[in-house]
Design a protein around this motif. Sequence first.
Motif, PDB file in Angstrom:
ATOM      1  N   ASP A 118      61.105 -32.838  58.233  1.00  7.81           N
ATOM      2  CA  ASP A 118      60.851 -31.467  58.665  1.00  7.81           C
ATOM      3  C   ASP A 118      62.140 -30.772  59.070  1.00  7.81           C
ATOM      4  OD1 ASP A 118      61.002 -33.188  60.872  1.00  7.81           O
ATOM      5  OD2 ASP A 118      59.529 -32.082  62.046  1.00  7.81           O
ATOM      6  N   LEU A 119      63.002 -31.432  59.835  1.00  7.37           N
ATOM      7  CA  LEU A 119      64.259 -30.822  60.251  1.00  7.37           C
ATOM      8  C   LEU A 119      65.176 -30.599  59.050  1.00  7.37           C
ATOM      9  CD1 LEU A 119      66.115 -29.685  62.409  1.00  7.37           C
ATOM     10  CD2 LEU A 119      66.924 -32.024  62.850  1.00  7.37           C
ATOM     11  N   LEU A 120      65.226 -31.548  58.131  1.00  8.78           N
ATOM     12  CA  LEU A 120      66.048 -31.368  56.935  1.00  8.78           C
ATOM     13  C   LEU A 120      65.609 -30.121  56.172  1.00  8.78           C
ATOM     14  CD1 LEU A 120      68.182 -32.239  54.876  1.00  8.78           C
ATOM     15  CD2 LEU A 120      66.445 -33.728  53.850  1.00  8.78           C
ATOM     16  N   LEU A 121      64.312 -29.967  55.981  1.00 12.08           N
ATOM     17  CA  LEU A 121      63.815 -28.794  55.267  1.00 12.08           C
ATOM     18  C   LEU A 121      64.077 -27.509  56.030  1.00 12.08           C
ATOM     19  CD1 LEU A 121      60.449 -30.223  53.893  1.00 12.08           C
ATOM     20  CD2 LEU A 121      62.572 -29.801  52.626  1.00 12.08           C
ATOM     21  N   GLN A 122      63.947 -27.547  57.353  1.00 17.41           N
ATOM     22  CA  GLN A 122      64.224 -26.363  58.167  1.00 17.41           C
ATOM     23  C   GLN A 122      65.692 -25.971  58.063  1.00 17.41           C
ATOM     24  OE1 GLN A 122      62.715 -28.231  61.658  1.00 17.41           O
ATOM     25  NE2 GLN A 122      60.685 -27.310  61.497  1.00 17.41           N
ATOM     26  N   VAL A 138      72.015 -37.530  52.755  1.00 14.23           N
ATOM     27  CA  VAL A 138      71.536 -36.442  53.623  1.00 14.23           C
ATOM     28  C   VAL A 138      72.724 -35.732  54.266  1.00 14.23           C
ATOM     29  CG1 VAL A 138      70.279 -35.928  55.762  1.00 14.23           C
ATOM     30  CG2 VAL A 138      69.291 -37.485  54.063  1.00 14.23           C
ATOM     31  N   GLN A 139      73.651 -36.518  54.791  1.00 21.69           N
ATOM     32  CA  GLN A 139      74.843 -35.959  55.442  1.00 21.69           C
ATOM     33  C   GLN A 139      75.611 -35.057  54.478  1.00 21.69           C
ATOM     34  OE1 GLN A 139      78.166 -38.667  55.934  1.00 21.69           O
ATOM     35  NE2 GLN A 139      78.447 -37.937  58.029  1.00 21.69           N
ATOM     36  N   ARG A 140      75.846 -35.526  53.277  1.00 22.39           N
ATOM     37  CA  ARG A 140      76.626 -34.750  52.305  1.00 22.39           C
ATOM     38  C   ARG A 140      75.932 -33.457  51.910  1.00 22.39           C
ATOM     39  NH1 ARG A 140      80.280 -38.415  48.330  1.00 22.39           N
ATOM     40  NH2 ARG A 140      81.152 -39.705  49.976  1.00 22.39           N
ATOM     41  N   ILE A 141      74.638 -33.519  51.727  1.00 18.90           N
ATOM     42  CA  ILE A 141      73.897 -32.318  51.339  1.00 18.90           C
ATOM     43  C   ILE A 141      74.007 -31.259  52.431  1.00 18.90           C
ATOM     44  CG2 ILE A 141      71.579 -31.382  50.946  1.00 18.90           C
ATOM     45  CD1 ILE A 141      70.955 -34.063  49.489  1.00 18.90           C
ATOM     46  N   VAL A 142      73.735 -31.637  53.666  1.00 15.57           N
ATOM     47  CA  VAL A 142      73.745 -30.667  54.763  1.00 15.57           C
ATOM     48  C   VAL A 142      75.160 -30.144  55.002  1.00 15.57           C
ATOM     49  CG1 VAL A 142      73.304 -30.292  57.224  1.00 15.57           C
ATOM     50  CG2 VAL A 142      71.666 -31.598  55.837  1.00 15.57           C
ATOM     51  N   LYS A 143      76.131 -31.040  55.070  1.00 20.31           N
ATOM     52  CA  LYS A 143      77.504 -30.593  55.314  1.00 20.31           C
ATOM     53  C   LYS A 143      78.016 -29.695  54.193  1.00 20.31           C
ATOM     54  CE  LYS A 143      79.341 -34.042  58.454  1.00 20.31           C
ATOM     55  NZ  LYS A 143      80.446 -34.978  58.690  1.00 20.31           N
ATOM     56  N   SER A 144      77.646 -30.001  52.973  1.00 22.42           N
ATOM     57  CA  SER A 144      78.053 -29.185  51.836  1.00 22.42           C
ATOM     58  C   SER A 144      77.494 -27.771  51.958  1.00 22.42           C
ATOM     59  CB  SER A 144      77.580 -29.832  50.534  1.00 22.42           C
ATOM     60  OG  SER A 144      77.779 -28.977  49.441  1.00 22.42           O
ATOM     61  N   GLU A 145      76.231 -27.676  52.274  1.00 22.41           N
ATOM     62  CA  GLU A 145      75.602 -26.357  52.409  1.00 22.41           C
ATOM     63  C   GLU A 145      76.193 -25.583  53.593  1.00 22.41           C
ATOM     64  OE1 GLU A 145      73.602 -24.918  50.187  1.00 22.41           O
ATOM     65  OE2 GLU A 145      73.717 -26.727  48.966  1.00 22.41           O
ATOM     66  N   MET A 146      76.463 -26.272  54.680  1.00 23.43           N
ATOM     67  CA  MET A 146      77.087 -25.617  55.830  1.00 23.43           C
ATOM     68  C   MET A 146      78.483 -25.108  55.462  1.00 23.43           C
ATOM     69  SD  MET A 146      75.970 -28.101  59.008  1.00 23.43           S
ATOM     70  CE  MET A 146      76.944 -27.188  60.211  1.00 23.43           C
ATOM     71  N   SER A 147      79.234 -25.928  54.779  1.00 27.19           N
ATOM     72  CA  SER A 147      80.593 -25.573  54.401  1.00 27.19           C
ATOM     73  C   SER A 147      80.613 -24.380  53.450  1.00 27.19           C
ATOM     74  CB  SER A 147      81.278 -26.778  53.751  1.00 27.19           C
ATOM     75  OG  SER A 147      82.573 -26.442  53.339  1.00 27.19           O
ATOM     76  N   LEU A 148      79.733 -24.380  52.485  1.00 31.44           N
ATOM     77  CA  LEU A 148      79.685 -23.276  51.524  1.00 31.44           C
ATOM     78  C   LEU A 148      79.448 -21.933  52.200  1.00 31.44           C
ATOM     79  CD1 LEU A 148      77.646 -24.704  48.517  1.00 31.44           C
ATOM     80  CD2 LEU A 148      79.992 -23.871  48.484  1.00 31.44           C
ATOM     81  N   ARG A 149      78.713 -21.967  53.285  1.00 32.40           N
ATOM     82  CA  ARG A 149      78.366 -20.734  53.986  1.00 32.40           C
ATOM     83  C   ARG A 149      79.215 -20.482  55.237  1.00 32.40           C
ATOM     84  NH1 ARG A 149      75.140 -22.866  51.001  1.00 32.40           N
ATOM     85  NH2 ARG A 149      73.601 -21.790  49.765  1.00 32.40           N
ATOM     86  N   GLY A 150      80.133 -21.381  55.509  1.00 33.81           N
ATOM     87  CA  GLY A 150      80.980 -21.226  56.691  1.00 33.81           C
ATOM     88  C   GLY A 150      80.205 -21.305  57.984  1.00 33.81           C
ATOM     89  N   VAL A 151      79.157 -22.119  57.998  1.00 32.23           N
ATOM     90  CA  VAL A 151      78.283 -22.234  59.172  1.00 32.23           C
ATOM     91  C   VAL A 151      78.702 -23.443  59.999  1.00 32.23           C
ATOM     92  CG1 VAL A 151      75.904 -22.643  59.923  1.00 32.23           C
ATOM     93  CG2 VAL A 151      76.358 -21.108  58.003  1.00 32.23           C
ATOM     94  N   LYS A 152      78.936 -23.200  61.278  1.00 30.87           N
ATOM     95  CA  LYS A 152      79.239 -24.270  62.224  1.00 30.87           C
ATOM     96  C   LYS A 152      77.936 -24.687  62.922  1.00 30.87           C
ATOM     97  CE  LYS A 152      83.726 -23.775  61.643  1.00 30.87           C
ATOM     98  NZ  LYS A 152      84.387 -24.615  60.715  1.00 30.87           N
TER      99      LYS A 152
END
Length: 92
Positions: A61-65, A15-29
């Motif tokens: 729910d939060l993961l999907l959001q 879960v951590q890797r998926i979310v962090k990866s997506e955040m990183s790809l988009r430059g989202v803090k």
Amino acid sequence: MVVFIMTKNAWRQLVQRIVKSEMSLRGVKYQSLSERLLEVGVEQSADNLRNKVNKGIMGADLLLQILLVLNARPITVQGLQEILAELDAEKG
């Protein structure tokens, strides 16, 4: 199909890797993620999100959001298997 028997901790790392990866790809803090979530009616502070993501512990729910507001790439079984294989290789 490869089947992985993984610990609870490994699933949390996934879960951590998926979310962090997506955040990183988009430059989202985390502050920006918090603001994006608020736009869809989900109130989470940046600090709370950081804790949940770093621990890999959050409700479905939060993961999907999060994936929705990040406009995340599709998650495939193959992609999950690749990450799980990496985690398995890292543990030795």
